[in-house]
Write an enzyme that holds these catalytic residues in place. Structure first.
Site, PDB file in Angstrom:
ATOM      1  N   ALA A 153       0.834  -1.204   0.000  1.00 28.54           N
ATOM      2  CA  ALA A 153       0.000   0.000   0.000  1.00 28.54           C
ATOM      3  C   ALA A 153       0.868   1.253   0.000  1.00 28.54           C
ATOM      4  O   ALA A 153       0.590   2.214  -0.728  1.00 28.54           O
ATOM      5  CB  ALA A 153      -0.935   0.002   1.200  1.00 28.54           C
ATOM      6  N   TYR A 154       1.900   1.256   0.818  1.00 24.91           N
ATOM      7  CA  TYR A 154       2.781   2.426   0.893  1.00 24.91           C
ATOM      8  C   TYR A 154       3.473   2.668  -0.444  1.00 24.91           C
ATOM      9  O   TYR A 154       3.532   3.801  -0.937  1.00 24.91           O
ATOM     10  CB  TYR A 154       3.802   2.224   2.009  1.00 24.91           C
ATOM     11  CG  TYR A 154       4.600   3.457   2.347  1.00 24.91           C
ATOM     12  CD1 TYR A 154       4.026   4.500   3.069  1.00 24.91           C
ATOM     13  CD2 TYR A 154       5.922   3.581   1.947  1.00 24.91           C
ATOM     14  CE1 TYR A 154       4.756   5.635   3.384  1.00 24.91           C
ATOM     15  CE2 TYR A 154       6.660   4.705   2.258  1.00 24.91           C
ATOM     16  CZ  TYR A 154       6.078   5.735   2.984  1.00 24.91           C
ATOM     17  OH  TYR A 154       6.804   6.864   3.281  1.00 24.91           O
ATOM     18  N   CYS A 155       4.004   1.601  -1.046  1.00 22.24           N
ATOM     19  CA  CYS A 155       4.679   1.750  -2.344  1.00 22.24           C
ATOM     20  C   CYS A 155       3.713   2.257  -3.407  1.00 22.24           C
ATOM     21  O   CYS A 155       4.053   3.148  -4.193  1.00 22.24           O
ATOM     22  CB  CYS A 155       5.294   0.421  -2.769  1.00 22.24           C
ATOM     23  SG  CYS A 155       6.674  -0.115  -1.737  1.00 22.24           S
TER      24      CYS A 155
END
Length: 296
Positions: A153-155
């Site tokens: 999700a962060y990437c």
């Protein structure tokens, strides 16, 4: 406005200013003479940061994913200071864990805060930046360049905000508004420290190649961000080696996949069955839409 932004007497907005990168950036910009508008979801912490600044400052409690709240905030900032010269879209959260076992709500929240929240911030403040011919800085990450396992999700969110900022730059350049993207590797914030407390993420990070395996101090990274804001830079590298990473970005996903094939089989049993949770003190307190970025 010229290609240089003297900060003295200028108004800078920083989202996610309650802690981490956002709070330190507010202190640095204030010390360089800027007037600060701090925005975030941790009201008490925002108030403390604002009171600690050496220059003129005020704070507004708002969730960056709430379009109505951010529009009201942008209007009140302009009323309070008369103008807006720079906006730093810094608010962000992270979550670690295998995608298959991830909590859908936590995964979605990362996308909403980091990507949608940045777009909401830009939409709210862009009218004021068009008037001042100002500067919008999007905080991205090494994660935009090198996707990593257990941080899907962060990437995805950081790749999204990088692309969003580049597209926005093409739309507003002829109006005199500049748009920049800042890249950070792992920086010593509560988000990064929270990741260190997760045994699987800690072990995965320890196996990363140098220099991505290090956690970097906040102050030098933020000094580079502030200098980039003064230059109205298109790209800012909080750690200098990230410039080279950006130049070879086409090779990084393949290199990352090879690295994961070597190390993830041993780590996967540790992580399997552990749901994805939001990282950092502000996320744990339920105030995730105003946290300072800095996991990397």
């Amino acid at each position: 406005m010229s290609s240089h932004l003297p900060l003295r007497g200028r108004t800078a907005v920083v989202t996610g200013a309650a802690r981490g990168i956002g709070a330190q950036l507010a202190r640095t910009l204030s010390a360089r003479g800027a007037r600060l508008a701090l925005v975030g979801s941790e009201e008490a912490a925002l108030e403390r940061v604002a009171a600690s600044l050496p220059g003129e400052a005020d704070h507004w409690h708002a969730d960056v994913t709430d379009a109505d709240a951010m529009t009201r905030t942008a209007r009140r900032v302009a009323e309070r200071f008369g103008r807006v010269d720079a906006v730093v879209a810094n608010a962000g959260v992270a979550a670690g864990g295998l995608f298959l076992d991830s909590d859908p709500g936590a995964w979605r929240r990362v996308i909403e805060v980091n990507l949608v929240g940045s777009a909401v911030t830009a939409r709210a403040f862009l009218p004021a930046l068009l008037v001042s011919r100002g500067y919008y800085l999007q905080i991205a990450s090494l994660a935009a360049l090198a996707p990593a396992p257990m941080m899907s999700a962060y990437c995805a969110s950081k790749a999204g905000v990088e692309s969003f900022a580049h597209a926005l730059r093409t739309e507003v350049a002829h109006h005199g508004v500049r748009v920049g993207v800042a890249y950070l590797s792992w920086t010593d914030t509560d988000m990064a420290r929270s990741a260190e407390q997760d045994s699987t993420l800690r072990e995965l990070r320890a196996r990363l190649p140098w220099p991505a395996d290090r956690t970097y101090p906040v102050a030098p990274a933020v000094d580079r961000l502030a200098s980039g804001i003064e230059r109205r830079a298109h790209h800012i590298y909080a750690q200098p080696w990230l410039r080279a990473a950006r130049l070879v970005r086409a090779a990084l996903p393949t290199a990352g996949a090879r690295h994961a094939r070597r190390h993830l089989p041993a780590l996967e049993p540790w992580a399997s069955g552990t749901p994805t949770t939001l990282l950092g003190a502000s996320a744990a307190s339920g105030a995730g839409a105003g946290t300072g970025a800095g996991a990397g």
